[in-house]
Design an enzyme around this catalytic site. Structure first.
Site, PDB file in Angstrom:
ATOM      1  N   VAL A 138       0.344  -7.622   7.161  1.00 34.76           N
ATOM      2  CA  VAL A 138      -0.557  -7.120   8.214  1.00 34.76           C
ATOM      3  C   VAL A 138      -0.798  -8.120   9.346  1.00 34.76           C
ATOM      4  O   VAL A 138      -1.457  -7.790  10.328  1.00 34.76           O
ATOM      5  CB  VAL A 138      -1.936  -6.629   7.688  1.00 34.76           C
ATOM      6  CG1 VAL A 138      -1.819  -5.301   6.981  1.00 34.76           C
ATOM      7  CG2 VAL A 138      -2.631  -7.663   6.860  1.00 34.76           C
ATOM      8  N   TYR A 184      -5.760 -15.172  -4.122  1.00 36.00           N
ATOM      9  CA  TYR A 184      -4.784 -14.243  -3.515  1.00 36.00           C
ATOM     10  C   TYR A 184      -4.947 -14.229  -1.986  1.00 36.00           C
ATOM     11  O   TYR A 184      -3.957 -14.234  -1.244  1.00 36.00           O
ATOM     12  CB  TYR A 184      -4.980 -12.851  -4.141  1.00 36.00           C
ATOM     13  CG  TYR A 184      -4.482 -11.690  -3.311  1.00 36.00           C
ATOM     14  CD1 TYR A 184      -3.126 -11.396  -3.239  1.00 36.00           C
ATOM     15  CD2 TYR A 184      -5.374 -10.888  -2.589  1.00 36.00           C
ATOM     16  CE1 TYR A 184      -2.673 -10.329  -2.463  1.00 36.00           C
ATOM     17  CE2 TYR A 184      -4.934  -9.830  -1.816  1.00 36.00           C
ATOM     18  CZ  TYR A 184      -3.574  -9.553  -1.753  1.00 36.00           C
ATOM     19  OH  TYR A 184      -3.133  -8.509  -0.986  1.00 36.00           O
ATOM     20  N   SER A 191       1.084 -10.130   3.496  1.00 33.81           N
ATOM     21  CA  SER A 191       1.774  -9.588   2.315  1.00 33.81           C
ATOM     22  C   SER A 191       3.209 -10.097   2.123  1.00 33.81           C
ATOM     23  O   SER A 191       3.783  -9.889   1.064  1.00 33.81           O
ATOM     24  CB  SER A 191       1.796  -8.061   2.370  1.00 33.81           C
ATOM     25  OG  SER A 191       0.521  -7.562   2.083  1.00 33.81           O
ATOM     26  N   TYR A 195       5.423  -0.217   1.494  1.00 32.27           N
ATOM     27  CA  TYR A 195       4.436   0.718   0.946  1.00 32.27           C
ATOM     28  C   TYR A 195       4.895   2.161   1.113  1.00 32.27           C
ATOM     29  O   TYR A 195       6.040   2.482   0.857  1.00 32.27           O
ATOM     30  CB  TYR A 195       3.040   0.467   1.574  1.00 32.27           C
ATOM     31  CG  TYR A 195       2.768  -1.001   1.667  1.00 32.27           C
ATOM     32  CD1 TYR A 195       2.589  -1.746   0.502  1.00 32.27           C
ATOM     33  CD2 TYR A 195       2.767  -1.682   2.882  1.00 32.27           C
ATOM     34  CE1 TYR A 195       2.394  -3.112   0.560  1.00 32.27           C
ATOM     35  CE2 TYR A 195       2.575  -3.053   2.939  1.00 32.27           C
ATOM     36  CZ  TYR A 195       2.393  -3.749   1.779  1.00 32.27           C
ATOM     37  OH  TYR A 195       2.218  -5.088   1.841  1.00 32.27           O
TER      38      TYR A 195
HETATM   39  O1  DON Z   1      -5.043  -7.880   0.782  1.00 30.63           O
HETATM   40  C1  DON Z   1      -4.844  -7.517   1.937  1.00 30.63           C
HETATM   41  O2  DON Z   1      -5.228  -6.426   2.361  1.00 30.63           O
HETATM   42  C2  DON Z   1      -4.101  -8.462   2.859  1.00 30.63           C
HETATM   43  N1  DON Z   1      -4.409  -9.810   2.512  1.00 30.63           N
HETATM   44  C3  DON Z   1      -2.617  -8.258   2.775  1.00 30.63           C
HETATM   45  C4  DON Z   1      -2.192  -6.836   3.074  1.00 30.63           C
HETATM   46  C5  DON Z   1      -0.910  -6.722   3.803  1.00 30.63           C
HETATM   47  O3  DON Z   1      -0.407  -7.642   4.408  1.00 30.63           O
HETATM   48  C6  DON Z   1      -0.315  -5.354   3.868  1.00 30.63           C
HETATM   49  N2  DON Z   1       0.896  -5.383   4.648  1.00 30.63           N
HETATM   50  N3  DON Z   1       1.430  -4.803   5.457  1.00 30.63           N
END
Ligand code: DON
Length: 307
Positions: free
Chosen positions: A261, A191, A63, A243
């Site tokens: 993540v 994405y 993210s 978040y």
């Molecule tokens: O779309 C997703 O769930 C992941 N590609 C990215 C989510 C993410 O990195 C949330 N961060 N802390």
């Protein structure tokens, strides 16, 4: 200030916390990463860097890439982007569906998944397709990190596509409200490729310097955003970058920041430095457990917070 000494202290004090939290396993390829790793890098205006831990170990920025995509999108769309995505903290999980239904397909902000997916949709419309949009984001990542080798990991992107139901649902819901222009699957797949960009803390810390210095890289003088745009990206990182833990991050760390993540977190000390930290185990909000703590230690020890 003796930054190297401060980072060494943090590396030592963080050790007991490296066993806490859990790696992201909803993306199977990320679950294979050795979970107990740690790295931290700061980059000053001069380009001088200080690091501890595995600062050259590559990881999936996930993210954190949303900051790059949003930087490109505000340059292109300016205020009209806000018809499609808001600028308010969500107070909900990064992949939550409920609020999107209540708010008729307009995501709260560009850093939750729905918001980042709509930003990708807008970039694909502008650049004329998935390949070109991804290439622009990759080139942006290469330019801001002054490293032309930056790539994305197709194994991680494919792995996420196999478990994409929730992100596809978010995109379909937005489409049902008319807030979507391109093919849902194609946007979500692109994405995922954006999220699978690979960097280490040295690259990432260097890359965020433009946000610490009003949109312009202080080392090579390249301007990526104007001052107002840089202010807006930093404000969103402060209020939405973590978040439903954004308030807690502002409270404990006191810097604009963005997590992923993959266990990475970037943070910006305006007019002073940019920071990247990495440790794969996550807290219950999906943010690096030790990474958050390390940043908290850093601002407590240095007094370098925006407050
Ligand atoms: O779309 C997703 O769930 C992941 N590609 C990215 C989510 C993410 O990195 C949330 N961060 N802390």
């Amino acid at each position: 200030m003796n930054y190297q000494q401060i980072l060494k202290e943090i590396e030592k004090e963080i050790q007991p916390s490296l066993q806490k939290g859990k790696v992201a396993d909803y993306i199977p390829a990320l679950a294979e990463v050795d979970p107990n790793q740690f790295a931290m890098t700061i980059t000053l205006k001069s380009g001088e860097q200080f690091s501890v831990g595995k600062s050259q170990e590559d990881f999936s920025i996930q993210s954190i890439s949303k900051v790059l995509a949003f930087s490109l999108a505000i340059n292109i769309y300016s205020k009209s982007l806000y018809k499609r995505v808001g600028v308010e903290p969500s107070g909900n999980a990064f992949n939550s569906l409920v609020q999107l239904e209540y708010e008729q397909g307009i995501p709260r902000n560009p850093f939750i998944n729905a918001g980042a997916i709509v930003v990708m949709d807008a970039l694909m419309s502008h650049y004329g397709g998935d390949y070109l949009a991804l290439e622009k984001i990759l080139n942006f990542a290469r330019d801001i990190s002054a490293n032309q080798e930056i790539k994305f990991d197709s194994t991680v992107a494919k792995s996420e596509m196999e478990y994409a139901s929730r992100n596809l649902s978010l995109a379909h819901l937005m489409k049902s409200f008319g807030n979507f222009d391109n093919d849902v699957r194609n946007v979500v797949q692109t994405y995922f490729k954006q999220c699978a960009i690979v960097m280490n803390t040295e690259n990432l810390s260097r890359a965020m310097l433009y946000l610490a210095f009003d949109g312009t890289d202080p080392i090579n003088g390249r301007s990526f955003l104007n001052e107002l745009q840089a202010k807006r990206v930093n404000a969103l990182m402060l209020t939405c970058g973590h978040y439903d833990a954004s308030g807690e991050f502002a409270y404990n760390v006191g810097l604009p920041g963005k997590s992923g993540v993959g266990g990475g977190i970037v943070a910006v000390v305006p007019d002073v430095m940019s920071i990247a930290v990495w440790s794969p185990r996550l807290n219950s909000y999906g943010n690096s457990y030790a990474g958050t703590l390390a940043l908290q230690m850093f601002t407590s020890k240095t007094g370098l917070s925006i407050f």
